[in-house]
Design a protein around this motif. Structure first.
Motif, PDB file in Angstrom:
ATOM      1  N   ALA A 161      -4.102  15.407  19.161  1.00  0.00           N
ATOM      2  CA  ALA A 161      -4.062  14.149  19.919  1.00  0.00           C
ATOM      3  C   ALA A 161      -2.750  13.412  19.699  1.00  0.00           C
ATOM      4  O   ALA A 161      -2.255  12.723  20.596  1.00  0.00           O
ATOM      5  CB  ALA A 161      -5.235  13.261  19.509  1.00  0.00           C
ATOM      6  N   SER A 162      -2.161  13.589  18.511  1.00  0.00           N
ATOM      7  CA  SER A 162      -0.923  12.867  18.189  1.00  0.00           C
ATOM      8  C   SER A 162       0.282  13.387  18.952  1.00  0.00           C
ATOM      9  O   SER A 162       1.339  12.753  18.936  1.00  0.00           O
ATOM     10  CB  SER A 162      -0.646  12.926  16.686  1.00  0.00           C
ATOM     11  N   VAL A 163       0.147  14.547  19.615  1.00  0.00           N
ATOM     12  CA  VAL A 163       1.222  15.007  20.492  1.00  0.00           C
ATOM     13  C   VAL A 163       0.833  14.924  21.966  1.00  0.00           C
ATOM     14  O   VAL A 163       1.687  14.652  22.816  1.00  0.00           O
ATOM     15  CB  VAL A 163       1.677  16.450  20.146  1.00  0.00           C
ATOM     16  N   LEU A 164      -0.443  15.136  22.270  1.00  0.00           N
ATOM     17  CA  LEU A 164      -0.854  15.129  23.673  1.00  0.00           C
ATOM     18  C   LEU A 164      -0.772  13.732  24.282  1.00  0.00           C
ATOM     19  O   LEU A 164      -0.238  13.548  25.384  1.00  0.00           O
ATOM     20  CB  LEU A 164      -2.272  15.682  23.817  1.00  0.00           C
ATOM     21  N   ARG A 165      -1.286  12.729  23.588  1.00  0.00           N
ATOM     22  CA  ARG A 165      -1.274  11.373  24.139  1.00  0.00           C
ATOM     23  C   ARG A 165       0.136  10.838  24.331  1.00  0.00           C
ATOM     24  O   ARG A 165       0.464  10.316  25.407  1.00  0.00           O
ATOM     25  CB  ARG A 165      -2.105  10.439  23.254  1.00  0.00           C
ATOM     26  N   PRO A 166       1.036  10.942  23.321  1.00  0.00           N
ATOM     27  CA  PRO A 166       2.412  10.490  23.557  1.00  0.00           C
ATOM     28  C   PRO A 166       3.106  11.267  24.672  1.00  0.00           C
ATOM     29  O   PRO A 166       3.885  10.694  25.436  1.00  0.00           O
ATOM     30  CB  PRO A 166       3.097  10.714  22.203  1.00  0.00           C
ATOM     31  N   HIS A 167       2.846  12.573  24.757  1.00  0.00           N
ATOM     32  CA  HIS A 167       3.429  13.369  25.849  1.00  0.00           C
ATOM     33  C   HIS A 167       3.034  12.789  27.196  1.00  0.00           C
ATOM     34  O   HIS A 167       3.888  12.605  28.088  1.00  0.00           O
ATOM     35  CB  HIS A 167       2.957  14.821  25.735  1.00  0.00           C
ATOM     36  N   ARG A 168       1.768  12.496  27.372  1.00  0.00           N
ATOM     37  CA  ARG A 168       1.305  11.967  28.652  1.00  0.00           C
ATOM     38  C   ARG A 168       1.893  10.589  28.929  1.00  0.00           C
ATOM     39  O   ARG A 168       2.290  10.296  30.068  1.00  0.00           O
ATOM     40  CB  ARG A 168      -0.225  11.917  28.664  1.00  0.00           C
ATOM     41  N   MET A 169       1.955   9.739  27.918  1.00  0.00           N
ATOM     42  CA  MET A 169       2.540   8.413  28.112  1.00  0.00           C
ATOM     43  C   MET A 169       3.990   8.524  28.572  1.00  0.00           C
ATOM     44  O   MET A 169       4.423   7.853  29.513  1.00  0.00           O
ATOM     45  CB  MET A 169       2.483   7.611  26.806  1.00  0.00           C
ATOM     46  N   LEU A 170       4.745   9.372  27.902  1.00  0.00           N
ATOM     47  CA  LEU A 170       6.168   9.488  28.205  1.00  0.00           C
ATOM     48  C   LEU A 170       6.425  10.162  29.537  1.00  0.00           C
ATOM     49  O   LEU A 170       7.387   9.832  30.241  1.00  0.00           O
ATOM     50  CB  LEU A 170       6.869  10.244  27.079  1.00  0.00           C
ATOM     51  N   MET A 171       5.586  11.104  29.916  1.00  0.00           N
ATOM     52  CA  MET A 171       5.774  11.793  31.195  1.00  0.00           C
ATOM     53  C   MET A 171       5.339  10.943  32.377  1.00  0.00           C
ATOM     54  O   MET A 171       5.824  11.128  33.496  1.00  0.00           O
ATOM     55  CB  MET A 171       4.990  13.112  31.191  1.00  0.00           C
ATOM     56  N   GLU A 172       4.432   9.981  32.138  1.00  0.00           N
ATOM     57  CA  GLU A 172       3.858   9.217  33.244  1.00  0.00           C
ATOM     58  C   GLU A 172       4.437   7.817  33.406  1.00  0.00           C
ATOM     59  O   GLU A 172       4.470   7.289  34.520  1.00  0.00           O
ATOM     60  CB  GLU A 172       2.339   9.118  33.057  1.00  0.00           C
ATOM     61  N   ASP A 173       4.882   7.185  32.335  1.00  0.00           N
ATOM     62  CA  ASP A 173       5.302   5.786  32.387  1.00  0.00           C
ATOM     63  C   ASP A 173       6.738   5.685  32.908  1.00  0.00           C
ATOM     64  O   ASP A 173       7.682   6.145  32.260  1.00  0.00           O
ATOM     65  CB  ASP A 173       5.203   5.164  31.000  1.00  0.00           C
ATOM     66  N   THR A 174       6.889   5.060  34.063  1.00  0.00           N
ATOM     67  CA  THR A 174       8.217   4.966  34.682  1.00  0.00           C
ATOM     68  C   THR A 174       9.172   4.079  33.887  1.00  0.00           C
ATOM     69  O   THR A 174      10.384   4.142  34.103  1.00  0.00           O
ATOM     70  CB  THR A 174       8.102   4.423  36.117  1.00  0.00           C
ATOM     71  N   SER A 175       8.646   3.251  32.998  1.00  0.00           N
ATOM     72  CA  SER A 175       9.518   2.388  32.198  1.00  0.00           C
ATOM     73  C   SER A 175      10.043   3.089  30.954  1.00  0.00           C
ATOM     74  O   SER A 175      10.902   2.552  30.249  1.00  0.00           O
ATOM     75  CB  SER A 175       8.758   1.123  31.773  1.00  0.00           C
TER      76      SER A 175
END
Length: 391
Positions: free
Chosen positions: A367-381
């Motif tokens: 979870a400590s890699v999957l969640r940050p990956h998704r945040m960084l790939m999806e958040d336009t900011s």
């Protein structure tokens, strides 16, 4: 009735909210919403200052941030400039409430800014701080921050330094700190020193430089995964497609025979290949890899940690800003040499981290890699959507 008062000051053209916390405080101040200000503070990191020599000597150091009957703290975006004899200490509204000894003192937050807030600290106020803090941190393990993608508005947002910091963003998001901050602290001075000492055996500038060099050489992680991945990459270049699993395994055995490696080395590499295949299958299912995708290399894990190691070293005052920045830029450049996109880099980082720590459990480490990956790939900011991978 407890007293909390946000003091709305004139917003000068030179002032802007540095992080989401200051922006939320400014909005609450603009509404005249003192309770809203307190709710924001309850979930925020706060910073005070103590004498560096007393921290270095061990034990608790008295806060220097006391003036005119107020204990002064700042949100992280309003930290003071670095000063040689003074270091930052991180705290929270809950921690302050539990250790508050003098009800005659008040709490003054961000003095002299448009988001200044004055709080009385009587027993009923402290109970309220605890209650709001409990709500703000519900579901977050004690002494940890929630995973968040935090951007410093006045930090690097483009160019080589920003790109390098973006390569450290996975760990910054995991730790709930700003990804593009290269200021006085990462966590706080004492905790960053403790992390370097306990987890890295690093207490001197020489220690820090040796570990930094090892990370940038991608030699901190075990060698077997990278050996196996390089064999597969060589076959992929030659054949135009990734090899079948058995072909990959056989090629690794042959390569080790050519190196006169002992049978135990082949057994370990074969075990690693099985782990890599299992993680890649899960990565494809969860979107860390595209359909049919494989991990190019796992050196991203050393480079990503190297970015944060540079920030820890600067915070702990084991290196200067120019040295830390050079290491971060170098980590970004090396990452570009090994990967073709943020997504590829992320998969490499994830694999390196999981092979090192997860134990094939697909639990908290996963979870400590999957969640940050998704945040960084999806958040336009965030950096991965705003900074191009290629220069």
């Amino acid at each position: 009735m407890s007293t909390s008062r946000a003091r709305a000051k004139t917003v000068t053209r030179s002032w802007q909210p540095v992080t989401e916390v200051e922006r939320e405080l400014m909005e609450a101040v603009g509404r005249g919403d003192n309770k809203g200000c307190l709710r924001v503070l309850a979930g925020a990191d706060l910073v005070g200052y103590v004498a560096k020599d007393q921290v270095d000597a061990g034990g608790d150091a008295p806060w220097r941030s006391i003036s005119s009957g107020c204990l002064i703290v700042r949100t992280v975006g309003e930290r003071l400039p670095r000063r040689p004899g003074t270091v930052a200490v991180r705290t929270s509204l809950d921690t302050l409430a539990r250790g508050w000894a003098d009800p005659r003192l008040a709490l003054l937050v961000n003095p002299g800014t448009p988001v200044e807030m004055y709080l009385t600290a009587r027993p009923r106020d402290l109970l309220r701080w605890k209650r709001l803090s409990k709500k703000a941190t519900r579901g977050v393990p004690k002494n940890e921050r929630p995973m968040r993608l935090l951007t410093k508005a006045t930090g690097p947002l483009s160019g080589p330094l920003a790109h390098g910091l973006g390569c450290g963003a996975l760990l910054a998001v995991t730790n709930g700190v700003m990804w593009n901050d290269l200021d006085d602290v990462y966590d706080d001075y004492e905790q960053d020193r403790q992390l370097l000492r306990d987890l890295w055996g690093t207490t001197t500038a020489r220690d820090w430089q040796e570990n930094m060099d090892t990370l940038l050489a991608a030699e901190n992680s075990p060698a077997e995964p990278e050996f196996a991945l390089r064999v597969r990459a060589r076959l992929t270049r030659a054949w135009g497609v990734p090899p079948a699993h058995e072909d990959w395994r056989h090629a690794c055995t042959e390569a080790l025979d050519e190196l006169s490696a002992p049978p135990s080395a082949d057994a370990e590499v074969q075990r690693v290949i099985g782990r890599v295949l299992a993680y890649e299958a899960r990565f494809r299912a969860d979107g860390l890899l595209p359909a049919g995708g494989v991990v190019r290399s796992a050196v991203a894990y050393d480079y990503g940690r190297g970015v944060n190691f540079a920030r820890w070293g600067f915070s702990a005052r084991l290196c200067g800003a120019d040295v830390a920045q050079a290491a971060i830029v170098r980590a970004g450049a090396l990452s570009r040499e090994h990967y073709a996109s943020w997504a590829e880099f992320s998969a490499g980082y994830a694999l390196g981290r999981l092979l090192r720590f997860d134990g094939d459990e697909f639990g908290d480490w996963y979870a400590s890699v999957l969640r940050p990956h998704r945040m960084l790939m999806e958040d336009t900011s965030g950096p991965w959507r705003s900074i191009p991978w290629e220069e």
